[in-house]
Design a protein around this motif. Structure first.
Motif, short mmCIF file in Angstrom:
data_model
loop_
_atom_site.label_atom_id
_atom_site.label_comp_id
_atom_site.label_asym_id
_atom_site.label_seq_id
_atom_site.Cartn_x
_atom_site.Cartn_y
_atom_site.Cartn_z
N GLN A 1 -9.57 -2.55 2.72
CA GLN A 1 -8.14 -2.59 3.02
C GLN A 1 -7.51 -1.21 2.83
OE1 GLN A 1 -6.26 -4.51 4.60
NE2 GLN A 1 -4.22 -3.80 4.05
N GLN B 1 -7.95 0.63 5.89
CA GLN B 1 -7.01 0.13 6.89
C GLN B 1 -5.65 0.83 6.73
OE1 GLN B 1 -7.69 -2.26 9.35
NE2 GLN B 1 -9.79 -1.99 8.65
N LEU B 2 -5.25 1.04 5.47
CA LEU B 2 -3.97 1.72 5.21
C LEU B 2 -4.02 3.15 5.76
CD1 LEU B 2 -2.89 0.96 1.54
CD2 LEU B 2 -2.13 -0.15 3.62
N LEU C 1 -3.37 3.63 9.30
CA LEU C 1 -1.99 3.46 9.73
C LEU C 1 -1.15 4.73 9.51
CD1 LEU C 1 -1.34 -0.16 8.43
CD2 LEU C 1 -1.58 0.56 10.79
N GLN C 2 -1.77 5.72 8.89
CA GLN C 2 -1.08 6.98 8.63
C GLN C 2 -1.33 7.92 9.80
OE1 GLN C 2 -0.63 8.37 4.56
NE2 GLN C 2 -1.83 10.19 5.14
N ASP C 3 -0.26 8.52 10.29
CA ASP C 3 -0.41 9.49 11.38
C ASP C 3 0.75 10.49 11.31
OD1 ASP C 3 0.74 7.09 13.90
OD2 ASP C 3 1.84 8.19 12.36
N SER D 1 3.51 10.58 12.78
CA SER D 1 4.85 9.99 12.69
C SER D 1 5.05 9.26 11.36
CB SER D 1 5.10 9.04 13.86
OG SER D 1 4.10 8.04 13.89
N ASN D 2 3.99 8.99 10.65
CA ASN D 2 4.06 8.33 9.33
C ASN D 2 3.12 9.06 8.37
OD1 ASN D 2 5.54 5.48 9.69
ND2 ASN D 2 4.37 5.98 11.52
N PHE E 1 2.46 7.56 4.72
CA PHE E 1 2.41 6.11 4.64
C PHE E 1 1.63 5.57 3.44
CE2 PHE E 1 2.94 1.90 6.07
CZ PHE E 1 1.73 1.23 5.94
N GLU F 1 3.37 6.15 0.17
CA GLU F 1 4.56 5.29 0.06
C GLU F 1 4.17 3.87 -0.34
OE1 GLU F 1 7.11 7.68 3.48
OE2 GLU F 1 6.41 5.64 3.89
N VAL F 2 3.16 3.33 0.33
CA VAL F 2 2.75 1.96 0.02
C VAL F 2 2.20 1.87 -1.40
CG1 VAL F 2 1.23 0.05 0.64
CG2 VAL F 2 2.23 1.45 2.43
N LEU G 1 4.89 1.93 -3.98
CA LEU G 1 5.52 0.61 -4.10
C LEU G 1 4.66 -0.29 -4.99
CD1 LEU G 1 6.75 -0.34 -0.50
CD2 LEU G 1 8.16 0.16 -2.49
N PHE G 2 3.35 -0.18 -4.78
CA PHE G 2 2.41 -0.97 -5.58
C PHE G 2 2.52 -0.62 -7.07
CE2 PHE G 2 -1.14 -3.33 -6.92
CZ PHE G 2 -2.01 -2.52 -7.64
N SER H 1 -0.31 -8.20 -3.90
CA SER H 1 -0.02 -6.78 -3.70
C SER H 1 -1.27 -5.92 -3.87
CB SER H 1 1.09 -6.31 -4.62
OG SER H 1 0.74 -6.51 -5.97
N SER I 1 -3.33 -6.20 -0.84
CA SER I 1 -2.73 -5.51 0.30
C SER I 1 -3.01 -4.01 0.31
CB SER I 1 -1.22 -5.72 0.33
OG SER I 1 -0.93 -7.05 0.68
#
Lengths: 152, 207
Positions: free
Chosen positions: A27, A30-31, A34-36, A38-39, A42, A45-46, A49-50, A85, A88
């Motif tokens: 996972q 996977q995170l 999702l980072q590129d 434009s992010n 990411f 940040e996630v 939050l965790f 969490s 995730s």
């Protein structure tokens, strides 16, 4: 350039060890996907939050288990959240402890719950330290002018 | 591989999850596919966004055409109103029933999955949700005037990731085998705000 490739090698070795030792699972990969551009922050940040969530949950759990009459449903609710969490973000060892923790909640086993609380706190601190180290390595690579290797 | 849509408006997904981490995740996943996303943290807020006028009386909806929602994706376990209850409210509403609903859950419980699908959910995703899951959403979108050849040729949903573990054992390592008595558990699931269905043993319910 030698410094960058050394840092990158370190990064790859460190990341690989985290997966091998079960601190992180797919996972987390996977995170990263999702980072590129434009992010670009990411993952940090996630994960931040965790960290925030986890500190609160650990406090809530300690409080709930200190009550004269323990509300196991409440305890289970916090553990369920923690399980979710951690899963995730790919913090596998934390998630695994949560699974056992939920079993003890169902049995209303106070000793078991208290032990799991210690364990989950321990695993959380470990993974937090490891992730912070990982992010520091990333920063060093970027500051040295290099790019962060993609882990497949 | 993209859907050819008649209008330029991106498809609008309403995401519902009480976890801030999961909300951030699902939003990012959906935006990867260029969907327009609204994320809320409760079923009530979702209904309000969908046009619920009167919290006391769930019958009255006035959907805002500017904010047309093409799909709802919701977590199952939420305090207050569960994802299942939200699904039900949507399917019971004349104005909302055609909006496709997808459920997400961290627990792999076949009875739960079946109940949701029978209540009208299009799909059930196991958490953590991945890009490959979101990729499966395309055929489910509703949109006024939408009829494209892509939709008609759509591949039927693959629920294998959620339904895979049909071996009857303790599939998610949480100490039970996921098999529960139907009718008592049915009621309990609906009443149980925090989805801790495992806490209700049959002995507590059956006199």
């Amino acid at each position: 350039m030698a410094a960058v490739s050394q840092l990158q090698r370190q990064f790859i070795e460190y990341t690989t060890s985290l997966y091998n030792e079960g601190y992180l699972d797919d996972q987390f990969t996977q995170l990263q996907k999702l980072q590129d551009e434009s992010n670009p922050e990411f993952v940090v940040e996630v994960v931040s939050l965790f960290f925030e969530d986890s500190e609160k949950l650990l406090n809530n759990l300690a409080t709930a288990l200190q009550q004269k009459i323990v509300d196991y449903k409440q305890v289970d609710s916090h553990v369920h959240q923690f399980k979710g969490s951690s899963s995730s973000i790919g913090a596998q060892r934390v998630t695994n402890v949560c699974v056992h923790f939920r079993n003890y909640c169902e049995e209303k086993n106070l000793d078991g719950c208290l032990r799991c609380l210690q364990q989950v706190k321990h695993e959380y601190i470990l993974v937090r330290n490891k992730l912070e180290t990982l992010f520091r390595l990333e920063q060093q690579i970027v500051q040295a002018g290099g790019s962060i290797p993609m882990m497949e | 591989m993209g859907v050819i849509s008649i209008s330029e408006t991106p498809l609008h997904v309403l995401a519902v999850d009480d976890s801030n981490i999961d909300r951030k995740l699902i939003e990012r996943l959906l935006k990867t596919f260029s969907y327009h996303v609204t994320a809320v943290d409760s079923g009530i807020k979702a209904l309000e966004f969908l046009g619920l006028q009167d919290v006391e009386n769930f019958q009255s909806f006035s959907p805002n055409p500017e904010e047309e929602v093409n799909l709802v994706i919701t977590d199952y376990c939420m305090p207050g109103m569960t994802g299942f209850e939200l699904l039900r409210k949507i399917k019971e509403s004349k104005s909302l029933k055609d909006i496709p609903v997808v459920i997400m859950s961290s627990d792999n419980i076949p009875a739960r999955i079946n109940r949701c699908l029978e209540e009208g959910a299009e799909e059930f995703f196991l958490k953590p949700v991945r890009l490959s899951d979101v990729d499966k959403l395309k055929p489910y979108f509703s949109k006024n005037d939408r009829k494209t050849t892509d939709e008609e040729e759509c591949v039927s949903s693959d629920r294998s990731r959620a339904m895979d573990d049909d071996d009857g054992g303790d599939v998610d390592g949480d100490g039970d085998d996921g098999v529960e008595a139907w009718s008592d558990e049915n009621e309990q699931i609906e009443k149980d705000q925090s989805c801790h269905h495992k806490m209700f043993k049959i002995e507590d319910v059956v006199p």
